[in-house]
Enzyme design. Structure first.
Site, PDB file in Angstrom:
ATOM      1  N   ASP A 132       0.919  -1.154  -0.115  1.00  0.00           N
ATOM      2  CA  ASP A 132      -0.070  -0.061  -0.004  1.00  0.00           C
ATOM      3  C   ASP A 132       1.092   1.230  -0.015  1.00  0.00           C
ATOM      4  O   ASP A 132       2.159   1.117   0.423  1.00  0.00           O
ATOM      5  CB  ASP A 132      -0.958   0.004   1.240  1.00  0.00           C
ATOM      6  CG  ASP A 132      -2.241   0.780   1.081  1.00  0.00           C
ATOM      7  OD1 ASP A 132      -3.358   0.359   0.758  1.00  0.00           O
ATOM      8  OD2 ASP A 132      -2.010   2.022   1.092  1.00  0.00           O
ATOM      9  N   PHE A 165     -17.291  -9.762  -2.372  1.00  0.00           N
ATOM     10  CA  PHE A 165     -18.708  -9.509  -1.809  1.00  0.00           C
ATOM     11  C   PHE A 165     -18.582  -9.381  -0.566  1.00  0.00           C
ATOM     12  O   PHE A 165     -19.860  -9.513   0.176  1.00  0.00           O
ATOM     13  CB  PHE A 165     -19.579 -10.689  -2.361  1.00  0.00           C
ATOM     14  CG  PHE A 165     -19.749 -10.941  -3.769  1.00  0.00           C
ATOM     15  CD1 PHE A 165     -20.448 -10.187  -4.817  1.00  0.00           C
ATOM     16  CD2 PHE A 165     -18.772 -11.971  -4.533  1.00  0.00           C
ATOM     17  CE1 PHE A 165     -20.438 -10.555  -6.214  1.00  0.00           C
ATOM     18  CE2 PHE A 165     -18.891 -12.215  -6.010  1.00  0.00           C
ATOM     19  CZ  PHE A 165     -19.613 -11.391  -6.470  1.00  0.00           C
ATOM     20  N   LEU A 166     -17.559  -9.150   0.076  1.00  0.00           N
ATOM     21  CA  LEU A 166     -17.447  -9.078   1.427  1.00  0.00           C
ATOM     22  C   LEU A 166     -18.256  -7.982   2.124  1.00  0.00           C
ATOM     23  O   LEU A 166     -18.325  -6.935   1.562  1.00  0.00           O
ATOM     24  CB  LEU A 166     -16.027  -9.166   2.111  1.00  0.00           C
ATOM     25  CG  LEU A 166     -15.266  -7.925   2.088  1.00  0.00           C
ATOM     26  CD1 LEU A 166     -15.454  -6.687   3.046  1.00  0.00           C
ATOM     27  CD2 LEU A 166     -13.727  -8.504   2.257  1.00  0.00           C
ATOM     28  N   CYS A 184     -19.932   1.057  -0.091  1.00  0.00           N
ATOM     29  CA  CYS A 184     -20.071   0.435  -1.525  1.00  0.00           C
ATOM     30  C   CYS A 184     -21.483   0.740  -1.679  1.00  0.00           C
ATOM     31  O   CYS A 184     -21.675   1.232  -3.045  1.00  0.00           O
ATOM     32  CB  CYS A 184     -20.122  -1.214  -0.952  1.00  0.00           C
ATOM     33  SG  CYS A 184     -18.200  -1.676  -0.635  1.00  0.00           S
TER      34      CYS A 184
HETATM   35  C1  UDX Z   1     -22.225  -4.258   0.964  1.00  0.00           C
HETATM   36  C2  UDX Z   1     -22.707  -5.612   0.390  1.00  0.00           C
HETATM   37  O1  UDX Z   1     -23.673  -6.214   1.228  1.00  0.00           O
HETATM   38  C3  UDX Z   1     -21.607  -6.260   0.073  1.00  0.00           C
HETATM   39  O2  UDX Z   1     -21.922  -7.775  -0.644  1.00  0.00           O
HETATM   40  C4  UDX Z   1     -20.640  -5.701  -0.716  1.00  0.00           C
HETATM   41  O3  UDX Z   1     -19.174  -6.412  -1.043  1.00  0.00           O
HETATM   42  C5  UDX Z   1     -20.071  -4.455  -0.250  1.00  0.00           C
HETATM   43  O4  UDX Z   1     -21.297  -3.587  -0.073  1.00  0.00           O
HETATM   44  P1  UDX Z   1     -21.500  -3.459   3.337  1.00  0.00           P
HETATM   45  O5  UDX Z   1     -21.235  -2.058   2.767  1.00  0.00           O
HETATM   46  O6  UDX Z   1     -20.549  -4.129   4.558  1.00  0.00           O
HETATM   47  O7  UDX Z   1     -21.596  -4.516   2.344  1.00  0.00           O
HETATM   48  O8  UDX Z   1     -23.090  -3.319   4.227  1.00  0.00           O
HETATM   49  P2  UDX Z   1     -24.352  -4.017   4.137  1.00  0.00           P
HETATM   50  O9  UDX Z   1     -24.509  -4.827   5.214  1.00  0.00           O
HETATM   51  O10 UDX Z   1     -24.829  -4.537   2.746  1.00  0.00           O
HETATM   52  O11 UDX Z   1     -25.398  -2.759   4.506  1.00  0.00           O
HETATM   53  C6  UDX Z   1     -25.453  -1.446   3.826  1.00  0.00           C
HETATM   54  C7  UDX Z   1     -26.473  -0.440   4.240  1.00  0.00           C
HETATM   55  O12 UDX Z   1     -27.351  -0.835   4.108  1.00  0.00           O
HETATM   56  C8  UDX Z   1     -26.106  -0.557   5.808  1.00  0.00           C
HETATM   57  O13 UDX Z   1     -26.164   1.040   6.086  1.00  0.00           O
HETATM   58  C9  UDX Z   1     -27.178  -0.861   6.555  1.00  0.00           C
HETATM   59  O14 UDX Z   1     -27.346  -0.448   7.831  1.00  0.00           O
HETATM   60  C10 UDX Z   1     -28.329  -0.997   5.529  1.00  0.00           C
HETATM   61  N1  UDX Z   1     -29.323  -1.831   5.625  1.00  0.00           N
HETATM   62  C11 UDX Z   1     -29.227  -3.047   5.263  1.00  0.00           C
HETATM   63  C12 UDX Z   1     -30.879  -1.443   5.630  1.00  0.00           C
HETATM   64  O15 UDX Z   1     -31.014  -0.275   6.183  1.00  0.00           O
HETATM   65  N2  UDX Z   1     -31.763  -2.114   5.777  1.00  0.00           N
HETATM   66  C13 UDX Z   1     -31.377  -3.854   5.512  1.00  0.00           C
HETATM   67  O16 UDX Z   1     -32.360  -4.656   5.557  1.00  0.00           O
HETATM   68  C14 UDX Z   1     -30.311  -4.157   5.441  1.00  0.00           C
END
Ligand code: UDX
Length: 435
Positions: free
Chosen positions: A30, A149-150, A265
């Site tokens: 990095d 996809f994490l 994301c």
């Molecule tokens: C996301 C994708 O899930 C993941 O597969 C991709 O690789 C990266 O982007 P992440 O950003 O870690 O992951 O968060 P995620 O768990 O998807 O939640 C995203 C947002 O949606 C959060 O702000 C969460 O609070 C919100 N959310 C999630 C809701 O408001 N309602 C839900 O039912 C689920």
């Protein structure tokens, strides 16, 4: 196997540690010296469950090291690229880090005994792999696209046991086979545990990632649109979500209505996907404009509820905000709905006090102008209204009878509390689509 991971942000650092955990010798590269220093000392630069133990264990075992010197990748047969593709001013993906990572990598390819492969993991506009392939091949490497996809707060688990592995391979059959075989060797432990591996072409692999994120954003905005309708009609969106989610075709996950999605994301990837599609002359994703608008409205709605609850004037009034991270079990505040709502209320003149178990200390360090309380009790003390905006367990488990606000008004931005418990304790409870 000797592996390099270029870019040690969320994706890269976790990937590097997980690759070391499954037995490889890994160097993470990095440009950020501070980050490299922390990682080298076995310290996580961000809050992520299970990550720090994994990192420290593998650094101590000598399987994992970090550097700012690109030349150290020369011994690696496999080079993962996990640099960020942030949002540019016009909503498209800014490819500066990707371009520079590839340029820095090229002189070091083709030196290992077996062919070296370059594995793209970053989220990129469709067409990126095709545009990079020739340069990689000329430098003596083979390109394969393997989107990540994490989810933050489940990053280690999602890397070691993903729902599926996606390989986007070259049109050239020989290159496709060689790169697939090498990546299978890298992931032997994961594939051996029964994780399915899907092989496809470059553009399909790139699209899998952005379409998955767009689908998830759409699902969240759909239920939030239902929450708006529930608010207008006296219905309860949590019951509605439970009932529609029992249909297998719909599924109950990602139907939690509230203040919408944030993070590094979903917001940026949906906008970048839409921008890329428009570049292709297509209007297929016009609906994502509405998805984003619904998401933005949720933040406004929560702030307006707080202002209305105080009779339309919040000037000089103390407002407690529970949560700063974009989701629980994380200290990531990128595009955080909680912080956005806090800012709207501060702009309206309120004295905002924020608390968050992991993001709080980071916020205090990076944004000294924001008042950060040590815990929820402290934040809520003498507050005129309280908003729960990140559903940490410590907030969900609060006993409302032990709190000492000026006004017992709670706005549950994540529908995470039991309304009856709070009402029984004398609080005015406002949920999202279930008031
Ligand atoms: C996301 C994708 O899930 C993941 O597969 C991709 O690789 C990266 O982007 P992440 O950003 O870690 O992951 O968060 P995620 O768990 O998807 O939640 C995203 C947002 O949606 C959060 O702000 C969460 O609070 C919100 N959310 C999630 C809701 O408001 N309602 C839900 O039912 C689920």
């Amino acid at each position: 196997m000797n592996i390099s991971v270029i870019g040690c942000g969320y994706l890269g650092a976790v990937h590097a540690a997980c690759m070391a955990e499954i037995g490889h010798t890994v160097v993470g590269v990095d440009v950020d010296e501070e980050k490299v220093g922390l990682l080298s000392a076995g310290q996580a630069p961000f809050h992520e469950p299970d990550f720090e133990e994994l990192l420290a264990r593998n650094v101590d075992a000598g399987r994992l090291r970090f550097t700012t010197d690109f030349a150290e990748v020369a011994d690696s047969q496999v080079h993962f690229i996990g640099v960020g593709t942030p949002e540019a001013a016009d909503g498209s993906a800014d490819m500066t880090y990707m371009t520079s990572a590839v340029q820095s990598l090229l002189p070091h390819l083709g030196k290992a005994e077996r062919p070296s492969i370059v594995v793209g993991k970053s989220t990129v506009p469709v067409g990126t792999a095709d545009s990079i392939e020739d340069a990689v091949v000329e430098a003596g490497g083979i390109l394969i696209w393997n989107p990540e996809f994490l989810r933050e707060s489940f990053a280690v688990q999602d890397t070691l046991r993903p729902d599926r592995l996606v390989y986007g391979v070259s049109k050239d059959e020989e290159r496709a086979q060689v790169s697939q075989d090498i990546l299978d060797e890298v992931y032997a432990n994961i594939i051996g545990a029964g994780v399915v591996r899907l092989v496809m072409d470059f553009p399909t692999a790139e699209l899998v990632k952005v379409s998955a994120n767009s689908f998830l954003a759409t699902k969240i905005s759909f239920i939030n649109a239902m929450a708006e309708i529930c608010d207008a009609t006296g219905a309860d969106v949590t019951k509605l979500a439970e009932a529609i989610g029992m249909d297998d075709r719909i599924g109950k996950k990602f139907l939690r209505a509230g203040i919408g999605y944030g993070g590094g994301c979903l917001p940026k990837d949906t906008r970048a996907f839409q921008a890329r599609t428009e570049q292709l002359g297509l209007h297929s994703l016009d609906f994502l404009t509405a998805i984003n608008e619904i998401n933005d409205r949720r933040r406004n709605h929560a702030a307006e509820l707080a202002i209305e609850a105080l009779g339309g004037d919040v000037a000089g009034k103390k407002i407690a905000i529970l949560g700063a991270a974009f989701k629980p079990n994380s200290d990531d505040m990128r595009n955080s709905p909680a912080l956005d709502i806090a800012k709207k209320l501060a702009d309206a003149g309120a004295t905002v006090v924020v608390t968050d178990p992991a993001a709080g200390p980071v916020l205090q360090r990076k944004r000294p102008e924001i008042t950060v309380a040590a815990d929820a009790h402290d934040a809520i003390n003498n507050s005129e209204v309280t908003l729960l905006l990140t559903e940490w367990d410590v907030f969900k488990n609060l006993d409302p009878t032990t709190l000492a606000p000026a006004n017992k008004i709670i706005i549950d931005g994540r529908n995470a509390l039991d309304p009856q418990v709070w009402k029984d304790a004398g609080w005015d409870y406002y949920g999202m689509g279930r008031s």
